[in-house]
Design a protein around this motif. Structure first.
Motif, mmCIF file in Angstrom:
data_model
loop_
_atom_site.group_PDB
_atom_site.id
_atom_site.type_symbol
_atom_site.label_atom_id
_atom_site.label_comp_id
_atom_site.label_asym_id
_atom_site.label_seq_id
_atom_site.Cartn_x
_atom_site.Cartn_y
_atom_site.Cartn_z
ATOM 1 N N UNK A 171 8.899 -17.901 8.986
ATOM 2 C CA UNK A 171 7.580 -17.731 8.371
ATOM 3 C C UNK A 171 7.050 -16.323 8.635
ATOM 4 N N UNK A 172 7.183 -15.856 9.874
ATOM 5 C CA UNK A 172 6.694 -14.511 10.218
ATOM 6 C C UNK A 172 7.376 -13.438 9.376
ATOM 7 N N UNK A 173 8.698 -13.514 9.292
ATOM 8 C CA UNK A 173 9.451 -12.505 8.538
ATOM 9 C C UNK A 173 9.057 -12.519 7.062
ATOM 10 N N UNK A 174 8.834 -13.709 6.503
ATOM 11 C CA UNK A 174 8.443 -13.802 5.094
ATOM 12 C C UNK A 174 7.041 -13.234 4.860
ATOM 13 N N UNK A 175 6.141 -13.494 5.788
ATOM 14 C CA UNK A 175 4.794 -12.942 5.663
ATOM 15 C C UNK A 175 4.840 -11.420 5.785
ATOM 16 N N UNK A 176 5.624 -10.916 6.742
ATOM 17 C CA UNK A 176 5.771 -9.474 6.906
ATOM 18 C C UNK A 176 6.361 -8.851 5.648
ATOM 19 N N UNK A 177 7.366 -9.499 5.077
ATOM 20 C CA UNK A 177 7.989 -8.997 3.845
ATOM 21 C C UNK A 177 6.979 -8.957 2.709
ATOM 22 N N UNK A 178 6.139 -9.980 2.608
ATOM 23 C CA UNK A 178 5.114 -10.024 1.562
ATOM 24 C C UNK A 178 4.121 -8.875 1.724
ATOM 25 N N UNK A 179 3.692 -8.625 2.951
ATOM 26 C CA UNK A 179 2.748 -7.538 3.218
ATOM 27 C C UNK A 179 3.375 -6.182 2.923
ATOM 28 N N UNK A 180 4.646 -6.037 3.275
ATOM 29 C CA UNK A 180 5.354 -4.774 3.012
ATOM 30 C C UNK A 180 5.419 -4.504 1.515
ATOM 31 N N UNK A 181 5.714 -5.528 0.744
ATOM 32 C CA UNK A 181 5.785 -5.356 -0.714
ATOM 33 C C UNK A 181 4.427 -4.966 -1.307
ATOM 34 N N UNK A 182 3.374 -5.623 -0.842
ATOM 35 C CA UNK A 182 2.039 -5.348 -1.376
ATOM 36 C C UNK A 182 1.596 -3.929 -1.026
ATOM 37 N N UNK A 183 1.760 -3.547 0.236
ATOM 38 C CA UNK A 183 1.359 -2.198 0.667
ATOM 39 C C UNK A 183 2.269 -1.150 0.036
ATOM 40 N N UNK A 184 3.557 -1.464 -0.071
ATOM 41 C CA UNK A 184 4.499 -0.528 -0.695
ATOM 42 C C UNK A 184 4.121 -0.261 -2.135
ATOM 43 N N UNK A 185 3.687 -1.287 -2.841
ATOM 44 C CA UNK A 185 3.246 -1.136 -4.234
ATOM 45 C C UNK A 185 1.994 -0.287 -4.319
ATOM 46 N N UNK A 186 1.052 -0.505 -3.397
ATOM 47 C CA UNK A 186 -0.208 0.262 -3.427
ATOM 48 C C UNK A 186 0.040 1.728 -3.107
ATOM 49 N N UNK A 187 1.079 2.014 -2.302
ATOM 50 C CA UNK A 187 1.402 3.414 -1.962
ATOM 51 C C UNK A 187 1.809 4.188 -3.207
ATOM 52 N N UNK A 188 2.454 3.485 -4.128
ATOM 53 C CA UNK A 188 2.908 4.159 -5.336
ATOM 54 C C UNK A 188 1.742 4.519 -6.244
#
Length: 286
Positions: free
Chosen positions: A269-286
């Motif tokens: 669960x932790x890894x999936x939540x971290x992955x979700x946050x990484x994707x969202x922040x990574x998208x906003x960086x672009x």
């Protein structure tokens, strides 16, 4: 860990709970064997302590990565530039090799734990440390500068686990046939998507099409959320398995299996939540 629920489901020797993860799967397949009168029976408290132990070993793995990063990896030439879900980071070949070895070792120890339950005190420890190592690699190298995402993922994980435990203990969610059917449908749906994606990627003609779909931000988010939902439902199943072990007074040796199975799901669960946050922040960086 107090009694998990008033809605425990006791099974006959011919039945089993739905398979939540490789370790719990093995435990589910075992017939109910009550502890002998002179043998210690499994208890909620000891399962809690053992689960905490595996999670602590995850922290040890994280600290191991930070120590190596400070003393060894930082002295290596940062020759690799890698893009990952909106983040671009530079690292050394040695760092990647160590992270890859930790990933492979996590898979191997997970499988050994599933098929050789007696090895769980050792294989479970190694698995947890490897997971911690990989988490540190993600948080402190891949998304360097956004380390707060690791803490945010931890906070959300705690809330999710607490919420799922409340939903289970209050009987809002029960491990019924309908529950198992929904979980099985979601699981096999996810497996089907993964297999079709892999096959499509291996075929040169369909590879660009598959890559474009999987590379789409919203598709990636949807798949991650689906995987997270499945993990949360698995957590409910894990609680039911623990009830099964304790309420049927199974021998204390099964505590290790139940504890590692629960820790396994929490880390998932932790890894999936971290992955979700990484994707969202990574998208906003672009």
């Amino acid at each position: 860990m107090s009694k998990l629920s008033s809605n425990q489901t006791k099974t006959k020797s011919s039945g089993s709970f739905f398979r939540s993860n490789p370790v719990m799967n093995r435990l589910n397949k075992m017939d109910v064997v009550s502890a002998a009168p002179d043998e210690k029976a499994a208890g909620y408290g000891r399962i809690t302590v053992k689960t905490a132990y595996f999670l602590l070993m995850t922290v040890v793995g994280m600290l191991a990565y930070l120590t190596l990063n400070q003393l060894v990896f930082s002295g290596q030439a940062q020759t690799l530039s890698i893009a990952y879900k909106g983040f671009t980071f530079t690292t050394s070949v040695m760092t990647i090799i160590f992270a890859a070895v930790a990933g492979v070792l996590a898979i191997i120890t997970q499988l050994i734990a599933a098929f050789v339950p007696a090895s769980i005190p050792v294989t479970g420890t190694v698995y947890s440390m490897c997971q911690g190592f990989i988490i540190s690699f993600l948080v402190f190298t891949v998304i360097k500068g956004y380390e707060y995402l690791g803490l945010l993922a931890l906070a959300i994980t705690v809330v999710v686990v607490f919420t799922m435990s409340i939903l289970y203990t209050t009987g809002v969610i029960r491990v019924t046939k309908k529950f198992k059917m929904v979980l099985m449908t979601l699981l096999f749906g996810m497996i089907g998507i993964s297999l079709f994606s892999l096959i499509g990627f291996l075929i040169p003609l369909t590879r660009p099409f598959v890559s474009s779909i999987l590379g789409n931000f919203w598709v990636s988010i949807a798949l991650t959320v689906l995987s997270l939902i499945i993990a949360c439902l698995f957590l409910i199943s894990d609680f039911a398995v623990i009830d099964h072990v304790v309420e049927n007074r199974m021998p204390a040796k099964y505590e290790w299996m139940a504890s590692f199975g629960l820790a396994f799901t929490i880390l998932w669960i932790y890894v999936k939540i971290l992955d979700l946050l990484i994707q969202i922040v990574g998208k906003s960086k672009k």
